[in-house]
Design a protein around this motif. Structure first.
Motif, mmCIF file in Angstrom:
data_model
loop_
_atom_site.group_PDB
_atom_site.id
_atom_site.type_symbol
_atom_site.label_atom_id
_atom_site.label_comp_id
_atom_site.label_asym_id
_atom_site.label_seq_id
_atom_site.Cartn_x
_atom_site.Cartn_y
_atom_site.Cartn_z
ATOM 1 N N GLN A 195 -8.874 3.505 -1.471
ATOM 2 C CA GLN A 195 -9.204 2.209 -0.893
ATOM 3 C C GLN A 195 -7.964 1.511 -0.389
ATOM 4 O OE1 GLN A 195 -10.903 0.774 -4.401
ATOM 5 N NE2 GLN A 195 -12.820 1.887 -4.172
ATOM 6 N N GLU A 196 -6.894 1.683 -1.142
ATOM 7 C CA GLU A 196 -5.648 1.071 -0.704
ATOM 8 C C GLU A 196 -5.177 1.705 0.588
ATOM 9 O OE1 GLU A 196 -4.155 -1.069 -4.572
ATOM 10 O OE2 GLU A 196 -2.889 -0.511 -2.906
ATOM 11 N N THR A 198 6.281 4.903 -20.524
ATOM 12 C CA THR A 198 6.567 4.303 -21.815
ATOM 13 C C THR A 198 7.988 3.767 -21.899
ATOM 14 O OG1 THR A 198 7.255 6.444 -22.683
ATOM 15 C CG2 THR A 198 4.921 5.839 -22.902
ATOM 16 N N GLU A 219 -3.752 4.733 -11.769
ATOM 17 C CA GLU A 219 -4.690 5.168 -10.751
ATOM 18 C C GLU A 219 -5.099 4.027 -9.851
ATOM 19 O OE1 GLU A 219 -5.334 8.486 -10.402
ATOM 20 O OE2 GLU A 219 -3.672 8.321 -11.795
ATOM 21 N N ALA A 220 -4.373 2.959 -9.920
ATOM 22 C CA ALA A 220 -4.762 1.791 -9.124
ATOM 23 C C ALA A 220 -4.678 2.090 -7.645
ATOM 24 C CB ALA A 220 -3.874 0.600 -9.470
ATOM 25 N N SER A 232 -5.855 3.804 -5.102
ATOM 26 C CA SER A 232 -6.942 4.705 -4.724
ATOM 27 C C SER A 232 -6.954 4.843 -3.200
ATOM 28 C CB SER A 232 -8.275 4.151 -5.210
ATOM 29 O OG SER A 232 -8.427 2.839 -4.718
ATOM 30 N N ASP A 241 -7.991 -7.255 -2.314
ATOM 31 C CA ASP A 241 -7.104 -6.553 -1.390
ATOM 32 C C ASP A 241 -6.401 -5.366 -2.039
ATOM 33 O OD1 ASP A 241 -4.670 -9.280 -1.498
ATOM 34 O OD2 ASP A 241 -5.971 -8.407 -3.011
ATOM 35 N N HIS A 242 -6.094 -5.435 -3.330
ATOM 36 C CA HIS A 242 -5.463 -4.284 -3.978
ATOM 37 C C HIS A 242 -6.169 -3.944 -5.282
ATOM 38 C CE1 HIS A 242 -2.285 -4.401 -1.037
ATOM 39 N NE2 HIS A 242 -2.040 -5.664 -1.299
ATOM 40 N N HIS A 274 3.970 -6.166 -4.377
ATOM 41 C CA HIS A 274 2.725 -6.868 -4.650
ATOM 42 C C HIS A 274 2.962 -8.371 -4.792
ATOM 43 C CE1 HIS A 274 -0.904 -8.213 -6.764
ATOM 44 N NE2 HIS A 274 -1.480 -7.153 -6.251
ATOM 45 N N LYS A 300 -14.441 -6.225 -2.724
ATOM 46 C CA LYS A 300 -13.243 -5.576 -3.259
ATOM 47 C C LYS A 300 -12.058 -6.475 -2.953
ATOM 48 C CE LYS A 300 -10.571 -1.877 -1.290
ATOM 49 N NZ LYS A 300 -9.296 -2.401 -1.535
ATOM 50 N N ARG A 338 6.894 -1.172 -6.321
ATOM 51 C CA ARG A 338 5.467 -1.409 -6.269
ATOM 52 C C ARG A 338 5.138 -2.809 -6.744
ATOM 53 N NH1 ARG A 338 1.584 1.343 -10.587
ATOM 54 N NH2 ARG A 338 -0.443 0.792 -9.765
ATOM 55 N N ARG A 339 5.726 -3.198 -7.817
ATOM 56 C CA ARG A 339 5.450 -4.526 -8.352
ATOM 57 C C ARG A 339 5.949 -5.624 -7.431
ATOM 58 N NH1 ARG A 339 7.643 -5.827 -14.274
ATOM 59 N NH2 ARG A 339 5.785 -4.625 -14.843
ATOM 60 N N HIS A 351 8.605 2.150 -9.380
ATOM 61 C CA HIS A 351 7.753 1.255 -10.148
ATOM 62 C C HIS A 351 8.051 -0.210 -9.820
ATOM 63 C CE1 HIS A 351 5.957 -0.705 -13.690
ATOM 64 N NE2 HIS A 351 7.143 -1.222 -13.944
ATOM 65 N N PHE A 401 -10.348 -2.868 -7.178
ATOM 66 C CA PHE A 401 -11.477 -1.953 -7.197
ATOM 67 C C PHE A 401 -12.723 -2.613 -6.622
ATOM 68 C CE2 PHE A 401 -9.472 1.334 -9.576
ATOM 69 C CZ PHE A 401 -8.566 0.713 -10.399
ATOM 70 N N TRP A 402 -13.622 -1.778 -6.144
ATOM 71 C CA TRP A 402 -14.898 -2.280 -5.650
ATOM 72 C C TRP A 402 -15.738 -2.789 -6.798
ATOM 73 C CZ3 TRP A 402 -16.209 -3.405 -0.875
ATOM 74 C CH2 TRP A 402 -15.578 -2.745 0.195
ATOM 75 N N TYR A 431 -1.854 1.335 -25.413
ATOM 76 C CA TYR A 431 -2.458 1.321 -24.076
ATOM 77 C C TYR A 431 -1.637 0.408 -23.194
ATOM 78 C CZ TYR A 431 -6.196 1.243 -20.578
ATOM 79 O OH TYR A 431 -6.941 1.388 -19.435
ATOM 80 N N TYR A 432 -1.079 0.984 -22.092
ATOM 81 C CA TYR A 432 -0.224 0.224 -21.196
ATOM 82 C C TYR A 432 -1.081 -0.281 -20.040
ATOM 83 C CZ TYR A 432 3.789 2.240 -23.571
ATOM 84 O OH TYR A 432 4.722 2.594 -24.507
ATOM 85 N N PHE A 489 -3.239 6.948 -17.615
ATOM 86 C CA PHE A 489 -3.486 5.515 -17.697
ATOM 87 C C PHE A 489 -4.222 5.064 -16.458
ATOM 88 C CE2 PHE A 489 -1.513 4.435 -21.559
ATOM 89 C CZ PHE A 489 -0.492 5.330 -21.733
ATOM 90 N N ALA A 490 -5.123 4.206 -16.676
ATOM 91 C CA ALA A 490 -5.935 3.747 -15.553
ATOM 92 C C ALA A 490 -5.096 2.972 -14.567
ATOM 93 C CB ALA A 490 -7.075 2.871 -16.068
ATOM 94 N N MET A 491 -4.128 2.283 -15.042
ATOM 95 C CA MET A 491 -3.343 1.474 -14.127
ATOM 96 C C MET A 491 -2.571 2.336 -13.145
ATOM 97 S SD MET A 491 0.021 0.324 -16.182
ATOM 98 C CE MET A 491 1.179 1.492 -16.813
ATOM 99 N N ASN A 531 0.822 -1.209 0.000
ATOM 100 C CA ASN A 531 0.000 0.000 0.000
ATOM 101 C C ASN A 531 0.852 1.252 0.000
ATOM 102 O OD1 ASN A 531 -2.525 -1.180 -0.129
ATOM 103 N ND2 ASN A 531 -2.768 -1.255 2.088
ATOM 104 N N TRP A 575 1.890 -9.319 -13.229
ATOM 105 C CA TRP A 575 3.104 -8.556 -12.980
ATOM 106 C C TRP A 575 3.912 -8.358 -14.273
ATOM 107 C CZ3 TRP A 575 2.692 -13.053 -9.638
ATOM 108 C CH2 TRP A 575 1.967 -12.781 -8.468
ATOM 109 N N TYR A 626 -3.066 -4.457 -11.517
ATOM 110 C CA TYR A 626 -3.734 -3.278 -10.983
ATOM 111 C C TYR A 626 -5.094 -2.991 -11.590
ATOM 112 C CZ TYR A 626 1.222 -2.760 -9.975
ATOM 113 O OH TYR A 626 2.514 -2.989 -9.575
ATOM 114 N N ILE A 627 -5.663 -3.920 -12.307
ATOM 115 C CA ILE A 627 -6.957 -3.665 -12.927
ATOM 116 C C ILE A 627 -8.008 -4.673 -12.464
ATOM 117 C CG2 ILE A 627 -6.006 -2.558 -14.972
ATOM 118 C CD1 ILE A 627 -6.543 -5.268 -16.430
ATOM 119 N N ALA A 672 9.647 2.528 -19.151
ATOM 120 C CA ALA A 672 10.018 1.612 -18.072
ATOM 121 C C ALA A 672 9.804 0.186 -18.526
ATOM 122 C CB ALA A 672 9.212 1.915 -16.818
#
Lengths: 266, 621
Positions: A161-162, A83, A156-157, A159, B211-212, A247, B209, A243-244, A240, B214-215, B117-118, A152-154, A62, B96, B123-124, A85
């Protein structure tokens, strides 16, 4: 004469060598807790150890996610670091399972050792990470990117919530704010997790232990580059990868906990 | 001609393009990948938005690259996740690992590729909602009923192995409420709701949700009807309590109604007002003195009258305006009730000053009213001997020629000597008595108020009548009862004579009331001073006279006494003389008497109305 000199000097040297080796061996032996297999007390204690380890790993991840998000906001908005990494992390040389089947097929002892290896690989990089983040924050001239551009949405992972999960995991702790404070916290917790893993491994493997060398980190020169952009990118990559890997460790430990303690019935 | 060929070509080309454009056909627009999601961290899907197709059928292809892998792959499944989607199954999903995905739109006119798109599957992760929601109201023993909610994780998520750790959240609300009540349930798959509104229908939803991640979306709504809370036992208890309280209230109201006043007085006792024992205000208002005084309990005269005081009675000489002091003793048994006299102001204190004239009104107060409030207050000097015996002079002689103006001030009907100190008794009664005393005609009983008037009449008339001296004496011996006694029983009567000229030949005899016996008899002492004393010393010759016979009662408050043997009064007078101590020569006595008769004028103290016994004594000597 030389022989005599050698024998005179060699005698004490050999004696010292024997003593040192015996000490090392004794240390190894002494660190092994007496826990015969099948003992109830041992299993209960192991469950507590795993619980504590999982809490630590969860918290570390987290923090890493939050730190990554913060770093992106402040330094990497317009630089498109993501781009670039692709080089991979320094721990890529350590073969880790890439999906669930691979992880479940791996023996728990191997998985434990893997976790330990990855953790120990991060000791040095974390130290330098703290140093560098501190240097960057104190150094003038580095403009912080305004606003929060989401690309990128990733990314924003991480949140809120974490953050909540972190707070749940470590209720007694206040979540550190800022990159530097998080880096410092991660460094501390990583050391604790290492100690916990050592205990778990000793408990599980009953003293038979393979000591594997951690993966070296070679990114230090990039962190100490004169070029600001290079330094930032190196920092980005480090965060980066952190983080990986955090996890991964968290995931592996949860798998191990469910497998060992709850017999795959969490 | 050659110049026209290039332009012609251009013109044709333009025409061709124009025709094409007029048809609306163009290369496809640039597609855009909208999102990628994984439901269990084992597979994932990506969706894109196709751009404008340019009027031609456009083909979309998705290609991707993996981190550390130079090869480009195409989407393995375009259908599972719906149109414009790509589904990556477990084989093609690596955790990963960074994926770089691109969508190409191709049509007849051309093609267009989206931006790369990366995405990292780690994380999704966004799971499906929990399934199999169970709602149940449970009624445990000795506890309130609660709502029990049970659910199951989504089917594809592997929680058992620990690959994913799910956390749950519940929300519920009454059916018609606007706000949801949210509860965090942690990693449990069941939950208890305790605070419920009975009788309402509740809606419940659950989501989860990782642990890491989205809801998830909120799961399907579950509804349950909460039964009414009121059990029969509760209702019965409340009904019983209500009835009991009503009954208690009725009882209290009835009790208050019945004995309201007594209860009130019990709670708030009335404060007693000032009240004199025995004094009835109404009797006072009506002017009935006898009843008033009797109600005060004046009848309870002490039997032993030796403690009674002798009051000084001031008798005013009509001529000399000199009051004659008379000591009066209280007669306990006769129950004289002096009429209430007007307590008007006295004319002069000298003449009307006889505070010893007590009224029964003040019997209760144990004051010392016997002290005459004379200008001199001369009771004490009156009898320095203590037991000086004074012969009681016949009042007839004393008053002869003198109108015993008790209040010579004038025809005040109420000129009784009143302005005494408050603690002194109303002397009017005594005056009354004296006034009556002077009346030899007992018939002339007049009202006390008008005694003065009558004195005028009576005195002269009575005096002039040659009644026997005894009668006079008797008359003179009337006194008013109901005196408060001063504790000086030896205070003798004293009737000083002012004017000897008026005095008849008969000497004045002072009689001392020795005591009053129980049956009302008065024992008198002829007051002969030393003679009396010597008499006593000599042999205790009793010179006591007993007057035990009541001649009459006058004015309802005056007793006229006579000597027991109805001897002529003259004899009375002579008796003391005869009974003079034999030691003394008779002539001595006569001489004394004569001297006595003569001395009063000499002995009269200036300004004082009392006859100094010392003076008398001296005279006797």
């Amino acid at each position: 004469m030389d022989n005599k000199g050698l024998s005179l000097t060699g005698g004490p040297f050999l004696l010292v060598l024997v003593l040192v080796s015996s000490l090392l061996l004794c240390k190894n032996v002494a660190s092994m807790p007496p826990c015969p297999s099948g003992a109830v007390n041992c299993e209960v204690a192991l469950g507590d150890l795993f619980d504590h380890a999982v809490i630590l790993s969860h918290y570390i991840h987290n923090l890493s996610s939050e730190m990554f998000s913060e770093f992106n906001k402040q330094y990497a908005q317009d630089r498109w670091f993501f781009t670039r990494a692709i080089n991979g992390c320094h721990t890529s040389s350590i073969p880790t399972p890439e999906d669930k089947e691979q992880a479940q097929n791996m023996h728990h002892e191997d998985l434990l050792n893997l976790v330990l290896r990855v953790l120990s690989s991060w000791n040095e990089p974390l130290y330098h990470l703290v140093t560098e983040v501190r240097a960057i924050q104190e150094a003038p001239g580095i403009q912080e990117a305004p606003g929060t551009q989401e690309t990128f949405a990733m990314q924003e992972a991480f949140s809120t919530q974490e953050t909540l999960s972190t707070q749940e995991a470590l209720r007694t702790q206040e979540t550190p704010n800022g990159i530097l404070s998080r880096a410092i916290e991660i460094e501390d917790r990583n050391k604790q997790l290492l100690e916990g893993m050592e205990k778990i491994i000793n408990r599980v493997q009953h003293g038979v232990r393979r000591i594997e060398a951690p993966s070296p980190w070679l990114g230090l020169p990039f962190l100490q580059e004169a070029d600001k952009d290079t330094r930032l990118f190196a920092l980005y990559e480090l965060i980066h990868c952190l983080r990986r890997d955090s996890h991964k460790i968290d995931n592996y430990l949860k798998l191990l906990k469910c497998r060992i303690i709850y017999d795959s019935n969490c | 001609m050659t110049g026209n060929a290039p332009s012609t070509c251009v013109w044709i080309l333009l025409l061709f393009l124009h025709i094409r454009l007029l048809n609306g056909q163009s290369p496809p627009g640039k597609p855009q990948i909208s999102k990628c999601r994984s439901t269990e961290k084992e597979t994932f899907s990506c969706w894109w938005n196709p751009g404008p197709d340019g009027g031609l059928p456009t083909n979309y292809t998705l290609t991707y690259n993996k981190e550390g892998n130079p090869f480009t792959y195409e989407c393995p499944d375009y259908n599972t996740s719906g149109p414009n989607s790509c589904y990556f199954d477990k084989k093609h999903t690596s955790i990963w690992t960074m994926y770089i995905i691109t969508v190409n739109a191709t049509n007849q006119m051309g093609s267009n590729a989206s931006d790369p798109y990366y995405v990292d599957v780690t994380y999704i992760v966004e799971p499906d909602p929990p399934i199999n929601l169970i709602l149940e109201v449970k009624y445990p023993e000795d506890q309130k009923p609660y709502l029990w909610i049970k659910w199951f994780p989504p089917t594809q998520v592997d929680v058992k192995s620990g690959w994913l750790t799910l956390q749950y959240e519940i929300r519920l609300k009454p059916e018609k409420a606007n706000e949801w009540e949210v509860h965090f349930a942690g990693q449990k798959t069941q939950f208890k709701i305790l605070s419920l509104y009975p009788g309402k229908k509740y809606l419940v939803q659950v989501r989860c949700k990782p642990d890491h991640g989205f809801w998830s979306e909120w799961g399907p709504e579950g509804s349950i009807q909460i039964p009414d809370d009121s059990t029969s036992t509760d209702t019965t208890v409340w009904i019983f309590v209500a009835v009991l309280s009503v009954v208690v209230c009725l009882i209290m109201v009835w009790a208050v109604a019945m004995k309201g006043y007594s209860m009130l007085t019990c709670v708030f006792p009335p404060v007693p007002g000032p009240k004199i024992k025995g004094l009835d205000i109404h009797l006072l208002e009506r002017g009935k003195s006898e009843e008033l005084l009797s109600s005060l309990g004046c009848q309870d005269f002490p039997s032993d009258c030796e403690d009674l005081l002798v009051e000084l009675l001031e008798v005013v000489d009509s001529e000399n305006q000199q009051p004659v002091q008379v000591h009066l003793k209280k007669h306990p048994d006769q129950g004289l009730k002096p009429t209430p006299l007007d307590p008007d102001s006295d004319s002069g204190q000298g003449s009307c000053d006889s505070p010893s004239l007590l009224s029964n009104n003040h019997e209760g107060s144990q004051e010392s009213p016997s002290t005459f409030h004379t200008p001199g207050g001369i009771e004490e000097p009156e009898n320095p001997e203590g037991n000086g015996a004074h012969t009681w002079d016949s009042q007839s002689t004393s008053v002869e020629g003198r109108v015993p103006y008790f209040c010579a001030d004038g025809p005040k009907s109420s000129t009784w000597p009143s302005p005494q100190p408050r603690n002194q008794h109303n002397p009017r009664s005594s005056y009354h008595n004296i006034a009556d005393v002077c009346k030899l005609d007992p018939g002339t009983a007049g009202s006390s108020a008008t005694v003065l008037d009558k004195t005028d009449k009576c005195s002269l008339t009575s005096l002039e009548t040659t009644e026997p001296g005894g009668e006079e004496k008797a008359a003179q011996q009337r006194w008013v009862e109901s005196f408060h006694s001063k504790t000086d029983p030896d205070t003798p009567w004293l009737l000083p004579q002012e004017d000897t000229s008026v005095i008849s030949a008969k000497p004045l005899d002072y009689v001392e009331i020795h005591k009053v016996s129980k049956d009302g008899a008065l024992s008198l002492f002829p007051k002969q001073e030393e003679n009396g004393n010597q008499t006593e010393k000599a042999g205790g010759l009793k010179t006591r006279m007993e007057y035990s016979k009541v001649a009459r009662v006058m004015e309802s408050s005056i007793l006229v006494l006579v000597q027991d043997p109805p001897a002529p009064d003259l004899a009375l007078f002579e008796e003391p003389a005869e009974e003079a101590p034999p030691s003394l020569p008779h002539n001595q006595e006569e001489k004394d008497l004569a001297a006595f008769a003569m001395t009063p004028s000499n002995c009269r103290l200036a300004g004082l109305d009392y006859l100094d016994p010392a003076c008398l004594k001296h005279s006797f000597q």
